[in-house]
Write a protein that holds these residues in place. Structure first.
Motif, PDB file in Angstrom:
ATOM      1  N   ASP A 177       0.997  -1.084  -0.127  1.00 34.07           N
ATOM      2  CA  ASP A 177      -0.097  -0.074   0.184  1.00 34.07           C
ATOM      3  C   ASP A 177       0.863   1.270   0.076  1.00 34.07           C
ATOM      4  OD1 ASP A 177      -2.656  -1.023  -0.235  1.00 34.07           O
ATOM      5  OD2 ASP A 177      -2.967  -0.670   2.008  1.00 34.07           O
TER       6      ASP A 177
ATOM      7  N   THR B 190       0.672   5.367   0.531  1.00 33.29           N
ATOM      8  CA  THR B 190      -0.529   6.288   1.178  1.00 33.29           C
ATOM      9  C   THR B 190      -0.439   7.551   0.262  1.00 33.29           C
ATOM     10  OG1 THR B 190       0.623   5.839   3.531  1.00 33.29           O
ATOM     11  CG2 THR B 190      -0.531   8.030   3.222  1.00 33.29           C
TER      12      THR B 190
ATOM     13  N   TRP C  13      -2.036  -2.697 -10.324  1.00 33.65           N
ATOM     14  CA  TRP C  13      -2.558  -1.604  -9.463  1.00 33.65           C
ATOM     15  C   TRP C  13      -3.919  -1.921  -9.256  1.00 33.65           C
ATOM     16  CZ3 TRP C  13       1.636   0.986  -8.060  1.00 33.65           C
ATOM     17  CH2 TRP C  13       2.835   1.079  -8.960  1.00 33.65           C
TER      18      TRP C  13
ATOM     19  N   GLY D  22      -7.017  -0.064  -5.834  1.00 32.23           N
ATOM     20  CA  GLY D  22      -7.037   0.974  -4.940  1.00 32.23           C
ATOM     21  C   GLY D  22      -6.630   2.504  -5.528  1.00 32.23           C
TER      22      GLY D  22
ATOM     23  N   ASN E  91      -3.087   3.233  -5.518  1.00 27.81           N
ATOM     24  CA  ASN E  91      -2.051   3.379  -4.256  1.00 27.81           C
ATOM     25  C   ASN E  91      -2.029   1.935  -3.621  1.00 27.81           C
ATOM     26  OD1 ASN E  91      -3.716   6.309  -4.055  1.00 27.81           O
ATOM     27  ND2 ASN E  91      -1.818   6.134  -3.172  1.00 27.81           N
ATOM     28  N   THR E  92      -2.507   0.633  -4.335  1.00 29.63           N
ATOM     29  CA  THR E  92      -2.147  -0.522  -3.832  1.00 29.63           C
ATOM     30  C   THR E  92      -1.498  -1.292  -5.162  1.00 29.63           C
ATOM     31  OG1 THR E  92      -4.057  -0.474  -2.351  1.00 29.63           O
ATOM     32  CG2 THR E  92      -3.103  -2.647  -3.032  1.00 29.63           C
TER      33      THR E  92
ATOM     34  N   THR F 136       0.153  -4.936  -6.327  1.00 31.72           N
ATOM     35  CA  THR F 136       0.477  -6.312  -6.334  1.00 31.72           C
ATOM     36  C   THR F 136       1.815  -6.900  -7.444  1.00 31.72           C
ATOM     37  OG1 THR F 136      -1.719  -6.736  -5.741  1.00 31.72           O
ATOM     38  CG2 THR F 136      -0.608  -8.731  -6.667  1.00 31.72           C
TER      39      THR F 136
ATOM     40  N   VAL G 261       1.366  -5.380   2.587  1.00 32.45           N
ATOM     41  CA  VAL G 261      -0.018  -5.787   3.466  1.00 32.45           C
ATOM     42  C   VAL G 261       0.155  -7.300   3.589  1.00 32.45           C
ATOM     43  CG1 VAL G 261      -2.386  -6.073   3.103  1.00 32.45           C
ATOM     44  CG2 VAL G 261      -1.011  -3.804   2.229  1.00 32.45           C
TER      45      VAL G 261
END
Length: 515
Positions: free
Chosen positions: A460, A462, A477, A479, A482-483, A485, A512
C-alpha cells in the motif's frame, strides 16, 4: 605515497577547501582541484563485482565527516586518472589569451613547448554582461537555443583541437599532445578536459567584463557527452555539468556494461578512438578489477550542479548502467547535504540519438537559473525510464554514512534511509523493505522476498503519494493506484520502485501481505 602536483601553495588550497564546505551546497571551488595537496597511496587491482564504496579510503578506513571528503575525493580522482583516463597535468607555466564577445583565444607554454587554440562565443538573447556561459563540446546535441534564451552565453568548443580522433595511441595529436608528447598515456577525453580548464584560466584572467568565471557550465552529446562528464568531474570550477547520452566510457558504470544487452563493449569503447587512457586496456575484459567506478566520478562533481540526460531507446548507450551510476553518485550528494543538486532524466519519448528533447527543456532552464544565474532553487529530479531502470541495491554492499563535522550546508530535510525492516508474513514468505535514496519530492524503495520463489507481495502507498517508476517485478494496480501487487518477472527475489511524495514527505510504503 604520492602527492598530487599542487596548483597553489598548500596553505591556499586548504583555505579554499574549507570554504567549499562553509558556503551553500550550490557553490563551487575556487580552484581546479581543491585536493591537490592530498597524499594518495598506491592502488592495486581488486576482485569485486559490486561497486566500490565511495566513502572508504584506500587504506580501508571510512570517512566520517564532510571535511574528510576533500581528500577522499582526491583519492577517487587519482584512481580514475591512473586506471581510466590518464593523468591530467596541472595548469602549465604560462597561460594567456583573450575574451571577446565572439571569441576566446588560449595560448599555453610549458617546459619549452607551446600551443594555441580557440573557441567561439555566442552571447545570450537576454541579460547583461558579464554573462554566465555553457561550454558546448563538439557542437551537436545541445539545446543551445534554450541555453541562450535562458540568459547564458554559448562557448562553442572544438575538442579535436586538443586531442584528435583517428590517431594511433602511440601517435596522439592535438594541442595537448604538442605539450605533453604524442606517446602520452593520457586519453583524449582528458585532453579535452584539460583544454576547457585552460579556457577557464583565460576567462578568470580576463577581468570578468564579458563572461563570469564563477558561472560556467559544460554540456555535450555522445562522445562529447563523455567529454562533458570528464570536464565537470575534473575541474571544480565548473558550476553545472550536463552530459547527454554519453554511453560506454561516459556516465554508465563500467561493471554494468558487460551484462547490459546491446551496450557498447568496453573493448570497443577503448579501441574505437583513444578516448580513454592507455592504462584502461587491462580492464576492458574485467572491469570488476577496477578500484574505482563511474558512480564515484558522479560523486566527484558533488556538491556542484549535475544534470545527466540519457536515451533508453538505443541499447548501445547503456542507459541502465547510467541510471545505476547516477543513483550511486547521488548517495555522495546526499551525504554532503546536496541531494537536491543532482538530476537524472532518461524518461524520453524520442529515441533519435542526440535529439533536442522537449522533456529536458524545463529542467535545463531550471539548472541554468540555479547554478549559473543564481536566481533559482528548483530541486533536482530523477526521471528514470522504466525500460532501462537500474537497481542500486543489486550493486552495493555499503551504506551511505551520515557525515558529521565540518560546516557544510544543512542535511536534506527529507527523511534519511533507515535499516531494512522485515514485515511479518501473512503467507509463505517474508517481504523486507529497505528505503534507498531520498530526495525532497521522491524516494526509492527496495523490497527483498525470502521463503518463496513463487511469491505475491501486496504493498500500500499512502495517498497522495504515487509510484512513478518500477523495476525487477511484474506490477499491477488497484485502489486508485495506491495498492500494488507484485509478482516475480524472472529477475530474482528483489524488486523496487520510486514514489513521488506529492506533498506527503513522512509516509512510507507498507507491505500488506506476502504469500
Amino acid at each position: 605515497m604520492a602527492t598530487r602536483p599542487a596548483l597553489l601553495s598548500a596553505a591556499v588550497v586548504l583555505t579554499a577547501a574549507a570554504a567549499v564546505f562553509a558556503i551553500p551546497s550550490t557553490a563551487l571551488a575556487a580552484v581546479e582541484d581543491d585536493g591537490a595537496d592530498c597524499p594518495v597511496a598506491a592502488t592495486s587491482t581488486i576482485n569485486n563485482s559490486q561497486l566500490p564504496d565511495p566513502f572508504t579510503r584506500i587504506d580501508g578506513s571510512r570517512i566520517t565527516t564532510r571535511d574528510d571528503w576533500r581528500c577522499r575525493r582526491a583519492e577517487i580522482r587519482e584512481m580514475a586518472e591512473r586506471h581510466v583516463y590518464g593523468q591530467k597535468p596541472a595548469k602549465p607555466a604560462t597561460v594567456t589569451g583573450t575574451v571577446s564577445t565572439s571569441n576566446i583565444t588560449v595560448n599555453v607554454a610549458d617546459q619549452g613547448r607551446s600551443a594555441s587554440f580557440s573557441a567561439s562565443v555566442q552571447l545570450p538573447t537576454t541579460g547583461t554582461a558579464p554573462y554566465p556561459a555553457v561550454v558546448v563540446v563538439g557542437g551537436f546535441g545541445a539545446d543551445t537555443d534554450t541555453i541562450r534564451n535562458s540568459g547564458a552565453a554559448v562557448i562553442s568548443y572544438d575538442p579535436l583541437q586538443l586531442g584528435r580522433e583517428g590517431t594511433a595511441r602511440n601517435n596522439k595529436q592535438g594541442a595537448f599532445y604538442t605539450l605533453y608528447g604524442a606517446t602520452s598515456g593520457t586519453g583524449i577525453l582528458m585532453a579535452w578536459a584539460w583544454g576547457v580548464s585552460r579556457i577557464i584560466d583565460v576567462v578568470e584572467q580576463s577581468g570578468g567584463n564579458i563572461l563570469r568565471a564563477d558561472a560556467l557550465g559544460v554540456t555535450g552529446c555522445s562522445r562529447y557527452g563523455k567529454g562533458a562528464f570528464a570536464i565537470g568531474a575534473f575541474d571544480q570550477r565548473i558550476a553545472l555539468t550536463m552530459p547527454i547520452e554519453s554511453g560506454s566510457g561516459g556516465v554508465p558504470i563500467l561493471r554494468g556494461i558487460p551484462g547490459e544487452s546491446g551496450a557498447q563493449p568496453l573493448s570497443s569503447a577503448y579501441s574505437e578512438q583513444p578516448w580513454l587512457g592507455d592504462a584502461f586496456s587491462s580492464f576492458t575484459g574485467n572491469p570488476n578489477s577496477l578500484p574505482v567506478d563511474t558512480h564515484e566520478l558522479v560523486g566527484l562533481v558533488a556538491p556542484r550542479g549535475l544534470f545527466i540526460m540519457e536515451n533508453p531507446h538505443i541499447d548501445w548507450l547503456a542507459a541502465r548502467s547510467g541510471s545505476v551510476a547516477a543513483l550511486g553518485g547521488a548517495e555522495v550528494y546526499k551525504a554532503l547535504g546536496a541531494g537536491d543538486n543532482i538530476s537524472y532524466w532518461s524518461d524520453v519519448s524520442d529515441g533519435t540519438h542526440c535529439a533536442v528533447r522537449g522533456e529536458w527543456r524545463t529542467p535545463l532552464q531550471q539548472n541554468i537559473q540555479k547554478y549559473l544565474l543564481k536566481t533559482g532553487n528548483a530541486a533536482g529530479t530523477f526521471r528514470i525510464s522504466g525500460s532501462k531502470a537500474g537497481n542500486l541495491s543489486q550493486w552495493r554492499t555499503w551504506q551511505t554514512p551520515a557525515l558529521g563535522g565540518g560546516t557544510s550546508s544543512p542535511a536534506p530535510s527529507s527523511p534519511a534511509p533507515s535499516s531494512p525492516s522485515p514485515t511479518p508474513s501473512t503467507g509463505a514468505c517474508t517481504a523486507t523493505i529497505t528505503p534507498g535514496t531520498v530526495w525532497g519530492d521522491r524516494y526509492n524503495t527496495s523490497v527483498t522476498v525470502t521463503g518463496s520463489t513463487n511469491w505475491t507481495v501486496v504493498i500500500d502507498i499512502t495517498a497522495p503519494q504515487k509510484v512513478s517508476t518500477t523495476w525487477s517485478g511484474t506490477f499491477t494496480w488497484s485502489g486508485g493506484g495506491n495498492t500494488m501487487t507484485v509478482k516475480p518477472n524472472g529477475s530474482g527475489n528483489t524488486f523496487g520502485f520510486t514514489t513521488m511524495t506529492n506533498g506527503n514527505t513522512s509516509a512510507r510504503p507498507r507491505v500488506v501481505s506476502c504469500g
